[in-house]
Design an enzyme around this catalytic site. Structure first.
Site, PDB file in Angstrom:
ATOM      1  N   THR A  43       0.851  -1.181   0.000  1.00  0.00           N
ATOM      2  CA  THR A  43       0.000   0.000   0.000  1.00  0.00           C
ATOM      3  C   THR A  43       0.891   1.236   0.000  1.00  0.00           C
ATOM      4  O   THR A  43       2.118   1.139  -0.079  1.00  0.00           O
ATOM      5  CB  THR A  43      -0.934   0.023   1.226  1.00  0.00           C
ATOM      6  OG1 THR A  43      -0.182   0.375   2.393  1.00  0.00           O
ATOM      7  CG2 THR A  43      -1.612  -1.331   1.438  1.00  0.00           C
ATOM      8  N   CYS A  44       0.277   2.402   0.113  1.00  0.00           N
ATOM      9  CA  CYS A  44       1.046   3.643   0.066  1.00  0.00           C
ATOM     10  C   CYS A  44       2.098   3.711   1.166  1.00  0.00           C
ATOM     11  O   CYS A  44       3.167   4.297   0.973  1.00  0.00           O
ATOM     12  CB  CYS A  44       0.111   4.839   0.194  1.00  0.00           C
ATOM     13  SG  CYS A  44      -1.057   4.997  -1.174  1.00  0.00           S
ATOM     14  N   HIS A  73      -3.326  -8.013  12.955  1.00  0.00           N
ATOM     15  CA  HIS A  73      -2.743  -6.888  12.222  1.00  0.00           C
ATOM     16  C   HIS A  73      -3.451  -6.667  10.889  1.00  0.00           C
ATOM     17  O   HIS A  73      -3.788  -5.529  10.539  1.00  0.00           O
ATOM     18  CB  HIS A  73      -1.256  -7.121  11.977  1.00  0.00           C
ATOM     19  CG  HIS A  73      -0.608  -6.016  11.215  1.00  0.00           C
ATOM     20  ND1 HIS A  73      -0.182  -4.849  11.788  1.00  0.00           N
ATOM     21  CD2 HIS A  73      -0.350  -5.882   9.882  1.00  0.00           C
ATOM     22  CE1 HIS A  73       0.317  -4.047  10.875  1.00  0.00           C
ATOM     23  NE2 HIS A  73       0.229  -4.650   9.705  1.00  0.00           N
ATOM     24  N   GLU A  88      -9.537   5.502   6.626  1.00  0.00           N
ATOM     25  CA  GLU A  88      -9.550   5.836   5.195  1.00  0.00           C
ATOM     26  C   GLU A  88      -9.954   4.609   4.373  1.00  0.00           C
ATOM     27  O   GLU A  88      -9.714   3.470   4.759  1.00  0.00           O
ATOM     28  CB  GLU A  88      -8.192   6.387   4.757  1.00  0.00           C
ATOM     29  CG  GLU A  88      -6.996   5.506   5.108  1.00  0.00           C
ATOM     30  CD  GLU A  88      -6.507   4.696   3.929  1.00  0.00           C
ATOM     31  OE1 GLU A  88      -7.101   4.796   2.846  1.00  0.00           O
ATOM     32  OE2 GLU A  88      -5.522   3.958   4.101  1.00  0.00           O
ATOM     33  N   GLN A  94      -7.246  -1.689  -1.493  1.00  0.00           N
ATOM     34  CA  GLN A  94      -5.945  -2.309  -1.757  1.00  0.00           C
ATOM     35  C   GLN A  94      -5.883  -3.742  -1.230  1.00  0.00           C
ATOM     36  O   GLN A  94      -5.297  -4.616  -1.865  1.00  0.00           O
ATOM     37  CB  GLN A  94      -4.840  -1.444  -1.150  1.00  0.00           C
ATOM     38  CG  GLN A  94      -4.663  -0.122  -1.887  1.00  0.00           C
ATOM     39  CD  GLN A  94      -3.820   0.881  -1.129  1.00  0.00           C
ATOM     40  OE1 GLN A  94      -3.856   0.944   0.100  1.00  0.00           O
ATOM     41  NE2 GLN A  94      -3.049   1.680  -1.858  1.00  0.00           N
ATOM     42  N   ALA A 161      -4.443   9.555 -14.423  1.00  0.00           N
ATOM     43  CA  ALA A 161      -5.851   9.358 -14.772  1.00  0.00           C
ATOM     44  C   ALA A 161      -6.383   8.019 -14.266  1.00  0.00           C
ATOM     45  O   ALA A 161      -7.406   7.539 -14.736  1.00  0.00           O
ATOM     46  CB  ALA A 161      -6.035   9.451 -16.289  1.00  0.00           C
ATOM     47  N   MET A 164      -6.531   6.816  -8.291  1.00  0.00           N
ATOM     48  CA  MET A 164      -6.097   7.870  -7.393  1.00  0.00           C
ATOM     49  C   MET A 164      -6.126   9.240  -8.069  1.00  0.00           C
ATOM     50  O   MET A 164      -6.415  10.248  -7.433  1.00  0.00           O
ATOM     51  CB  MET A 164      -4.694   7.562  -6.871  1.00  0.00           C
ATOM     52  CG  MET A 164      -4.642   6.363  -5.940  1.00  0.00           C
ATOM     53  SD  MET A 164      -5.691   6.561  -4.483  1.00  0.00           S
ATOM     54  CE  MET A 164      -4.783   7.815  -3.584  1.00  0.00           C
TER      55      MET A 164
END
Length: 298
Positions: A43-44, A73, A88, A94, A161, A164
């Site tokens: 993920t991010c 977790h 979020e 994800q 595009a 995100m």
């Protein structure tokens, strides 16, 4: 717990930057091969490998959790309790996408499939009673741009595009800004821009016009090579790509005018206590549910 307990090895943004995490993800991903009992979640702000059996020795910087702790977790991750922005929604997508890709790539161990399915159910249930959104990375990125210069009635350049990029465009419009969308595929940029009443261009043209916008919001997979220094007079740039798509030399020039994905990892606002309390209860219940199921198949 099953004789073969689940395990997790992971790195997060509090110990490694985005570029390091990308290298680790590539290294770990190359080791997966035909492992039916491994799944890589990226993920991010994290890289996490889940599996069963012997814990592999892959990266010294990766921490290890086993058994119930590993299960709990993943439930917390899916519920958004381990995110920089509590609750979020992006992280749940994800987790869901990770499972879909793993199943499409190879036969998947049923215990891992059930683990990720339970995590997805945890994320959905945790959010079911939420009365308002706690925000997402795109909203926070646009809010950061807004702090530096009023956006209402002005135009933001959105580079990207994809999903995100669309989220950035949506957040920009909510802030009252107009949008121009740039993408490697100009036709795709145009299609998305039409949704928001804006214009679509390619990345090269976006780089040429970069100085003309009130702000630049970036969500790209890969470096935006056309955006090259010297561009010291650029407007503020918020880049939620992981790792950053803005070239490093240019980021250094922007100083306080650049926001990267790891900057958003720092929690600067009070967390929504009610959501945390309710989500924690869901996590406990779903962790117990999965552990009991796993004991039943041992």
């Amino acid at each position: 717990m099953s004789r073969e307990a689940p395990w997790l090895i992971a790195v997060k943004a509090d110990t490694t930057d985005a570029e390091e995490r990308e290298l680790i993800a590539r290294s770990v991903g190359a080791e997966i091969g035909c492992h039916a009992d491994w799944v890589l979640l990226e993920t991010c702000h994290r890289v996490e490998l889940y599996g069963f059996g012997a814990v592999p020795e892959l990266e010294e910087r990766m921490t290890v959790k086993t058994g119930d702790d590993a299960v709990r977790h993943l439930m917390r991750v899916a519920a958004g309790l381990d995110s920089a922005i509590i609750g979020e929604d992006e992280v749940l997508h994800q987790v869901r996408e990770t499972l879909a890709k793993a199943r499409a790539a190879r036969p998947l161990d049923g215990r891992l499939q059930r683990l990720f399915e339970t995590a997805i159910a945890t994320g959905r249930r945790a959010r079911a009673g939420r009365t308002s959104s706690t925000g997402n990375l795109a909203q926070k990125a646009v809010a950061w741009l807004q702090q530096r210069s009023p956006l209402a009635g002005r135009t933001i350049l959105v580079a990207g595009a994809g999903r995100m990029g669309a989220s950035l465009a949506h957040s920009a419009r909510l802030a009252g800004a107009e949008v121009t969308i740039a993408s490697r595929d100009s036709a795709r940029a145009t299609r998305l821009a039409h949704v928001y009443g804006g214009h679509g261009i390619d990345l090269a043209r976006g780089a040429e016009l970069a100085r003309d916008f009130a702000g630049i919001a970036v969500a790209l997979g890969g470096i935006w090579h056309e955006l090259q220094p010297p561009k010291a007079d650029l407007p503020p740039v918020a880049d939620i790509s992981a790792p950053s798509a803005v070239p490093a030399d240019l980021r250094a020039q922007l100083n306080g005018g650049f926001l990267g994905i790891d900057d958003l990892y720092v929690r600067t606002q009070p967390v929504p206590r009610a959501y945390i309390d309710e989500a924690d209860q869901v996590v406990v219940a779903k962790t117990t549910e999965y552990v009991r199921w796993l004991e039943g198949v041992a």
